[in-house]
Design a protein around this motif. Structure first.
Motif, PDB file in Angstrom:
ATOM      1  N   THR A 136      -5.756  29.211  57.031  1.00  0.00           N
ATOM      2  CA  THR A 136      -5.903  27.784  56.711  1.00  0.00           C
ATOM      3  C   THR A 136      -4.653  27.284  55.986  1.00  0.00           C
ATOM      4  N   VAL A 137      -4.218  28.047  54.984  1.00  0.00           N
ATOM      5  CA  VAL A 137      -3.007  27.646  54.250  1.00  0.00           C
ATOM      6  C   VAL A 137      -1.823  27.623  55.215  1.00  0.00           C
ATOM      7  N   GLY A 138      -1.725  28.647  56.051  1.00  0.00           N
ATOM      8  CA  GLY A 138      -0.615  28.740  57.009  1.00  0.00           C
ATOM      9  C   GLY A 138      -0.557  27.546  57.944  1.00  0.00           C
ATOM     10  N   HIS A 139      -1.691  27.212  58.548  1.00  0.00           N
ATOM     11  CA  HIS A 139      -1.712  26.072  59.473  1.00  0.00           C
ATOM     12  C   HIS A 139      -1.310  24.792  58.747  1.00  0.00           C
ATOM     13  N   ASN A 140      -1.798  24.654  57.522  1.00  0.00           N
ATOM     14  CA  ASN A 140      -1.499  23.419  56.780  1.00  0.00           C
ATOM     15  C   ASN A 140      -0.014  23.269  56.480  1.00  0.00           C
ATOM     16  N   LEU A 141       0.691  24.389  56.411  1.00  0.00           N
ATOM     17  CA  LEU A 141       2.129  24.302  56.130  1.00  0.00           C
ATOM     18  C   LEU A 141       2.907  23.672  57.289  1.00  0.00           C
ATOM     19  N   MET A 142       2.240  23.509  58.425  1.00  0.00           N
ATOM     20  CA  MET A 142       2.910  22.825  59.544  1.00  0.00           C
ATOM     21  C   MET A 142       2.858  21.306  59.374  1.00  0.00           C
ATOM     22  N   HIS A 143       2.032  20.817  58.445  1.00  0.00           N
ATOM     23  CA  HIS A 143       2.047  19.368  58.161  1.00  0.00           C
ATOM     24  C   HIS A 143       3.323  19.057  57.399  1.00  0.00           C
ATOM     25  N   GLY A 144       4.139  18.188  57.942  1.00  0.00           N
ATOM     26  CA  GLY A 144       5.382  17.835  57.263  1.00  0.00           C
ATOM     27  C   GLY A 144       6.455  18.904  57.384  1.00  0.00           C
ATOM     28  N   HIS A 145       6.222  19.906  58.210  1.00  0.00           N
ATOM     29  CA  HIS A 145       7.231  20.951  58.426  1.00  0.00           C
ATOM     30  C   HIS A 145       8.407  20.339  59.199  1.00  0.00           C
ATOM     31  N   PRO A 146       9.658  20.648  58.794  1.00  0.00           N
ATOM     32  CA  PRO A 146      10.794  19.976  59.457  1.00  0.00           C
ATOM     33  C   PRO A 146      10.899  20.260  60.954  1.00  0.00           C
ATOM     34  N   PHE A 147      10.387  21.401  61.414  1.00  0.00           N
ATOM     35  CA  PHE A 147      10.547  21.727  62.834  1.00  0.00           C
ATOM     36  C   PHE A 147       9.245  21.576  63.627  1.00  0.00           C
ATOM     37  N   ALA A 148       8.224  21.000  62.986  1.00  0.00           N
ATOM     38  CA  ALA A 148       6.890  20.998  63.599  1.00  0.00           C
ATOM     39  C   ALA A 148       6.868  20.388  65.001  1.00  0.00           C
ATOM     40  N   SER A 149       7.406  19.177  65.149  1.00  0.00           N
ATOM     41  CA  SER A 149       7.192  18.517  66.439  1.00  0.00           C
ATOM     42  C   SER A 149       7.930  19.251  67.554  1.00  0.00           C
ATOM     43  N   LYS A 150       9.100  19.777  67.242  1.00  0.00           N
ATOM     44  CA  LYS A 150       9.848  20.552  68.242  1.00  0.00           C
ATOM     45  C   LYS A 150       9.070  21.818  68.619  1.00  0.00           C
ATOM     46  N   ARG A 151       8.492  22.451  67.613  1.00  0.00           N
ATOM     47  CA  ARG A 151       7.701  23.668  67.855  1.00  0.00           C
ATOM     48  C   ARG A 151       6.503  23.377  68.779  1.00  0.00           C
ATOM     49  N   PHE A 152       5.802  22.266  68.506  1.00  0.00           N
ATOM     50  CA  PHE A 152       4.635  21.955  69.334  1.00  0.00           C
ATOM     51  C   PHE A 152       5.065  21.695  70.787  1.00  0.00           C
ATOM     52  N   GLU A 153       6.208  21.036  70.932  1.00  0.00           N
ATOM     53  CA  GLU A 153       6.764  20.799  72.278  1.00  0.00           C
ATOM     54  C   GLU A 153       7.085  22.133  72.961  1.00  0.00           C
ATOM     55  N   GLN A 154       7.718  23.008  72.187  1.00  0.00           N
ATOM     56  CA  GLN A 154       8.131  24.304  72.741  1.00  0.00           C
ATOM     57  C   GLN A 154       6.922  25.120  73.220  1.00  0.00           C
ATOM     58  N   ALA A 155       5.828  25.066  72.453  1.00  0.00           N
ATOM     59  CA  ALA A 155       4.636  25.817  72.859  1.00  0.00           C
ATOM     60  C   ALA A 155       4.132  25.306  74.208  1.00  0.00           C
ATOM     61  N   ASN A 156       4.160  23.980  74.387  1.00  0.00           N
ATOM     62  CA  ASN A 156       3.763  23.395  75.680  1.00  0.00           C
ATOM     63  C   ASN A 156       4.667  23.894  76.800  1.00  0.00           C
ATOM     64  N   GLU A 157       5.979  23.932  76.512  1.00  0.00           N
ATOM     65  CA  GLU A 157       6.935  24.394  77.537  1.00  0.00           C
ATOM     66  C   GLU A 157       6.723  25.875  77.850  1.00  0.00           C
ATOM     67  N   ASN A 158       6.493  26.661  76.804  1.00  0.00           N
ATOM     68  CA  ASN A 158       6.288  28.097  77.034  1.00  0.00           C
ATOM     69  C   ASN A 158       5.030  28.370  77.853  1.00  0.00           C
ATOM     70  N   LEU A 159       4.016  27.554  77.644  1.00  0.00           N
ATOM     71  CA  LEU A 159       2.805  27.735  78.441  1.00  0.00           C
ATOM     72  C   LEU A 159       3.088  27.372  79.902  1.00  0.00           C
ATOM     73  N   SER A 160       3.872  26.315  80.126  1.00  0.00           N
ATOM     74  CA  SER A 160       4.258  25.958  81.503  1.00  0.00           C
ATOM     75  C   SER A 160       5.000  27.111  82.161  1.00  0.00           C
ATOM     76  N   LYS A 161       5.957  27.679  81.426  1.00  0.00           N
ATOM     77  CA  LYS A 161       6.739  28.799  81.987  1.00  0.00           C
ATOM     78  C   LYS A 161       5.841  29.983  82.294  1.00  0.00           C
ATOM     79  N   LEU A 162       4.895  30.215  81.390  1.00  0.00           N
ATOM     80  CA  LEU A 162       4.022  31.378  81.542  1.00  0.00           C
ATOM     81  C   LEU A 162       3.141  31.267  82.798  1.00  0.00           C
ATOM     82  N   ILE A 163       2.797  30.050  83.168  1.00  0.00           N
ATOM     83  CA  ILE A 163       1.981  29.862  84.379  1.00  0.00           C
ATOM     84  C   ILE A 163       2.727  30.452  85.581  1.00  0.00           C
TER      85      ILE A 163
END
Ligand code: PMV
Length: 361
Positions: free
Chosen positions: A225-252
């Motif tokens: 819970t603490v870990g997930h919350n540290l992504m709020h306001g994290h400087p790289f958060a939005s890029k990371r969320f984008e990257q996860a989407n891209e990695n899932l596309s690649k994985l398909i």
């Protein structure tokens, strides 16, 4: 589907008492979930291998309360045969979150008896297998009360409830690959529950192995819970969320083609990115231990020398999940025993492999 479809207007049957048992596995994410909105809604989609050996078995016994609707949750919790008062608050929070969807919760007194196939102090999170096993037991009771519900609804709602207990638990209902979180290229994917991966999977990924090297067996340094919350306001958060989407596309594509090198690149990058997010949040954490790095370097050296397809992933801790295909298992397991086990705490490791989901009884 929306949350509302999991609400129940009334039950067909009345049952005074009974007992149900479910065995539910752990899972290991290939594309990681790290960062959530309220109610365990993930910031990005994730995909996992369902495991087989690491399991929780839960028996839920229920008996009608004498004074129905006394507006209290009533339960006792036994972990490995012993009454465990300190696990109760987590279950109470879970019950409060799911009450609207499981209105029989206050009608019964419950006895929850739970045990894990892996040692509690192993550093292996039992929340995925534990919460999914309990969610499945509750769905089993719902099915007795409303026998007409379909298997599809049963699995979706079990996953939906498990998610409200612990996010990644929603990926532990079925196997062998599960996607959780809305992704444009995965039909029927949802933030509300996990679905069985709906596309073609190459034979290379059937019977995949996961040998879990137990580097550190201590208490978790950061709760998820603490870990997930540290992504709020994290400087790289939005890029990371984008990257996860891209990695899932690649994985398909990779899961379809069977390209093991591309698979390893995605999973190792995901593991290191997860830890990079922890190292760059405020407060920051390093959850890897020196032996985690020793193991990673040994894996890289051996891969280079042998040409074998050994890769790793990590969860939010120091343990290393060594992933490898069935047809290279003999040589890779030999290497693990000879070269990597020395870095495990007390030489402990668990041989697991891809599994096919939870089972009743
Ligand atoms: O389910 P939680 O809230 O314990 O979060 C799990 C997060 C990771 O294990 C680090 C990643 C994942 O997708 O399982």
């Amino acid at each position: 589907m929306t949350e509302n479809q999991f609400l129940i207007a009334n039950y067909q049957n009345k049952i005074k008492q009974g007992s149900v048992t479910w065995k539910s596995p752990s899972n290991i994410a290939l594309v990681k979930y790290w960062g959530k909105k309220d109610d365990q809604i993930p910031e990005n989609p994730s995909i996992s291998f369902t495991l087989d050996a690491c399991r929780t078995t839960t028996t839920l016994s229920f008996s009608e309360k004498e004074k129905i609707k006394d507006d209290e949750f009533s339960f006792d919790l036994f972990f490995e045969g012993k009454l465990k008062e300190d696990f109760k608050p987590k279950i109470l929070t879970f019950f409060k979150r799911i009450e609207a969807y499981v209105p029989f919760l206050k009608d019964y007194h419950f006895k929850i008896e739970t045990s894990n196939s892996f040692p509690h102090s192993s550093g292996i999170a039992s929340s995925a297998s534990g919460m999914s096993a309990l969610a499945l037991c509750l769905m089993d009771i719902e099915k007795q009360l409303n026998p007409d519900i379909s298997d599809d609804y049963f699995n979706k709602k079990a996953s939906f409830l498990a998610r409200l207990g612990s996010g990644s638990a929603c990926r532990s209902i079925e196997g062998d690959l599960v996607v959780w979180g809305k992704h444009d290229e995965v039909e029927e994917s949802s933030d509300l529950y996990g679905i069985k991966y709906p596309y073609q999977v190459h034979d290379n990924f059937k019977k995949y192995h996961d040998t879990i090297l137990l580097v550190d067996k201590g208490q978790k340094q950061v709760s998820s819970t603490v870990g997930h919350n540290l992504m709020h306001g994290h400087p790289f958060a939005s890029k990371r969320f984008e990257q996860a989407n891209e990695n899932l596309s690649k994985l398909i594509d990779v899961l379809k083609s069977g390209d093991l090198n591309a698979f390893i690149e995605i999973i190792e990058s995901e593991a290191l990115t997860l830890h990079a997010m922890m190292m760059t949040s405020l407060p920051y954490f390093i959850l890897m231990k020196p032996n985690t790095l020793e193991i990673i370097n040994k894996i890289w050296e051996f891969r280079q020398e042998s040409g074998l397809h050994i890769g790793f992933t990590l969860d939010a801790g120091a343990n290393v999940h060594v992933l490898y295909p069935e047809n290279e298992a003999v040589q890779i397991y030999e290497f693990i025993k000879n070269e990597l086990v020395a870095y495990c705490k007390n030489g402990h490791y668990i041989c697991d492999r891809i599994g096919f989901g939870a089972q009743k009884g």
